[in-house]
Design a protein around this motif. Structure first.
Motif, PDB file in Angstrom:
ATOM      1  N   LYS A 247     -28.947  26.225  36.431  1.00  0.00           N
ATOM      2  CA  LYS A 247     -28.015  26.231  35.302  1.00  0.00           C
ATOM      3  C   LYS A 247     -27.095  27.450  35.347  1.00  0.00           C
ATOM      4  N   GLU A 248     -27.606  28.577  35.809  1.00  0.00           N
ATOM      5  CA  GLU A 248     -26.765  29.775  35.916  1.00  0.00           C
ATOM      6  C   GLU A 248     -25.613  29.528  36.892  1.00  0.00           C
ATOM      7  N   ASP A 251     -23.070  27.075  35.349  1.00  0.00           N
ATOM      8  CA  ASP A 251     -22.240  27.758  34.360  1.00  0.00           C
ATOM      9  C   ASP A 251     -21.199  28.657  35.033  1.00  0.00           C
ATOM     10  N   GLY A 254     -18.584  26.328  36.007  1.00  0.00           N
ATOM     11  CA  GLY A 254     -18.044  25.585  34.864  1.00  0.00           C
ATOM     12  C   GLY A 254     -18.384  24.120  35.030  1.00  0.00           C
ATOM     13  N   TYR A 255     -19.189  23.585  34.120  1.00  0.00           N
ATOM     14  CA  TYR A 255     -19.652  22.203  34.273  1.00  0.00           C
ATOM     15  C   TYR A 255     -18.481  21.222  34.376  1.00  0.00           C
ATOM     16  N   GLN A 415     -27.997  20.444  32.220  1.00  0.00           N
ATOM     17  CA  GLN A 415     -26.975  21.103  33.028  1.00  0.00           C
ATOM     18  C   GLN A 415     -25.583  20.961  32.409  1.00  0.00           C
ATOM     19  N   GLY A 417     -25.063  21.035  29.189  1.00  0.00           N
ATOM     20  CA  GLY A 417     -25.032  21.770  27.936  1.00  0.00           C
ATOM     21  C   GLY A 417     -25.336  20.923  26.729  1.00  0.00           C
ATOM     22  N   LYS A 420     -29.972  22.138  24.981  1.00  0.00           N
ATOM     23  CA  LYS A 420     -29.907  23.586  25.165  1.00  0.00           C
ATOM     24  C   LYS A 420     -31.263  24.263  25.260  1.00  0.00           C
TER      25      LYS A 420
END
Length: 441
Positions: A247-248, A251, A254-255, A415, A417, A420
């Motif tokens: 996920k980092e 992010d 940018g998804y 992933q 968002g 959460k």
């Protein structure tokens, strides 16, 4: 291997539901083998497999060899079949004598439902021992002591990297840790002035080609199921470690930008594959990708390596799955079906020829040691991963691939968002999986 991981999981889940509805939950009785092990097989056998094009030609060649050895048997081959079609046919009392599946995830459902017969009587009668197969292969061809499948060829997952892109960036070699993969993903990414992605160093999205929780779980050593068959996902902190890392990186890209970039990429199995086109510098893929590159993208200089890990002690191990083959409970000619299955899975020359033609990994120690097996430097990397005692697979389950599908569905939301709370989401995944297991009995 010719089906993406996501489609595989979805089809396997559908197949599991079909088998429950059509075949029922009571295992069928295996057709009794003839008393003598020396009886020559005869008659017609219908063989379904999923391969197409170049890989289907390799199947045709090996079937011709079988018919030359057993001239009283006629094999009717139907390629391009999938598990759903096969299960529907078996449920209707029809279908093939011998079926080849691309998914080890169906074994638990096929064995528990009786869609494929228990092969123990044939194995015992003909003196076929399983010691020649690695433990991980034996584990994905049986369910709770019942062997309804035999291993065909294996698929081993590793990391592909573009040597030209690496060289231009001054990168000496592939990443060995997830932290190194993160650094290289960022270093090798090219963005346009507006921030959109022109080239991804590594595309981290689950659902992209072969990116799946199953294929990346060995990077952290995560566990799927407990001894009783219920979910271990929510209670294993390794999953949180893997998904937090992924996920980092999502992010950072940018998804929305990743999704826009991914939408413009070519089909995984075509010549416009993103790695073929240099749109991604590093990719997770199986050993079969080498044959596709050499056939469809001859000018791409590539290297292969084991998957990066969090613990250096695990480096060199990875994920293995494979093709599995069985005799249908509706087989019209079970003796000849067993003869074909035994030839494809125990005859060393046949296994080696199939491996050389399809470029999947052979599954017996004799085939792996054969002087006729074509081994180049890249293929040897996958053979080494396959032989590593730390290499794992996804465990068979009475719910088939449904436990993987449940996790994948949540991770898609996480992933993006949309979801959460990682911990709460994984706990919910446990509950959903355990309910499915309970319903399956």
């Amino acid at each position: 291997m010719s089906i993406t991981a996501n489609r595989l999981a979805a089809v396997a889940l559908t197949a599991g539901l079909l088998v429950t509805a059509a075949v029922g939950c009571t295992p069928g009785q295996a057709p009794a083998p003839v008393a003598s092990a020396g009886v020559e097989p005869s008659g017609e056998v219908e063989f379904w497999h999923f391969f197409t094009d170049r890989e289907a030609k390799a199947i045709d060649d090996i079937v011709a060899d079988f018919q030359a050895k057993y001239p009283k048997v006629k094999v009717v081959v139907k390629g391009g079949q999938d598990d759903t079609k096969m299960l529907q046919a078996i449920g209707a009392g029809q279908g093939p004598d011998v079926g080849l599946s691309y998914s080890t995830d169906i074994v638990g459902k096929f064995c528990s439902s009786g869609a494929w017969i228990d092969l123990a009587p044939y194995l015992q009668r003909d003196g076929v021992v399983m010691d020649k197969y690695p433990a991980v292969v034996k584990s994905y061809t049986e369910y709770r002591g019942k062997r309804c499948a035999m291993p065909f060829l294996a698929d081993v997952y590793g990391l592909y990297y573009n040597k030209k892109i690496f060289g231009e960036a001054g990168v000496a070699g592939p990443p060995k840790t997830l932290a190194e993969l993160t650094d290289l993903a960022k270093k090798l990414t090219i963005r346009k002035p507006d921030g959109t992605i022109e080239r991804a160093g590594f595309l981290p999205s689950f659902g992209f080609y072969e990116n799946s929780p199953a294929h990346l779980a060995p990077a952290v050593g995560a566990s799927w199921l407990k001894e009783d068959g219920t979910s271990a996902i929510g209670s294993d902190p390794k999953w949180r470690e893997l998904f937090a890392w992924q996920k980092e990186l999502v992010d950072w890209y940018g998804y929305d930008k990743l999704e826009k970039f991914r939408a413009g990429l070519g089909d995984e199995w075509g010549a416009d594959n993103a790695f073929h086109k240099g749109k991604v510098a590093i990719a997770v893929d199986g050993e079969w990708r080498m044959a596709f590159l050499r056939d469809q993208a001859k000018d791409v200089p590539f290297g292969v390596a084991p998957l990066p890990v969090t613990d250096p002690a695990r480096y060199g191990a990875g994920y293995v799955t494979g093709n599995v083959i069985g005799v249908s409970r509706t087989a019209k000619n079970p003796e000849a079906a067993w003869a074909l299955l035994k030839y494809l899975t125990t005859d060393t020359s046949a296994i080696v020829k199939l491996s050389n033609g399809i470029r999947n990994v052979p599954t017996t120690s004799d085939a792996l040691a054969s002087k006729d097996l074509v081994i180049d430097d890249e293929f040897k990397v996958f053979l080494d991963i396959f032989a590593n005692p730390g290499t794992t697979t996804t465990p068979p389950s009475v719910v088939g691939a449904a436990y993987q599908e449940e996790l994948s569905a949540f991770i898609q939301d996480y992933q993006s968002g949309k979801s959460k709370d990682l911990g709460a989401g994984l706990t919910k995944v446990d509950e959903q999986i355990n309910n499915l297991v309970k319903l399956a009995g």
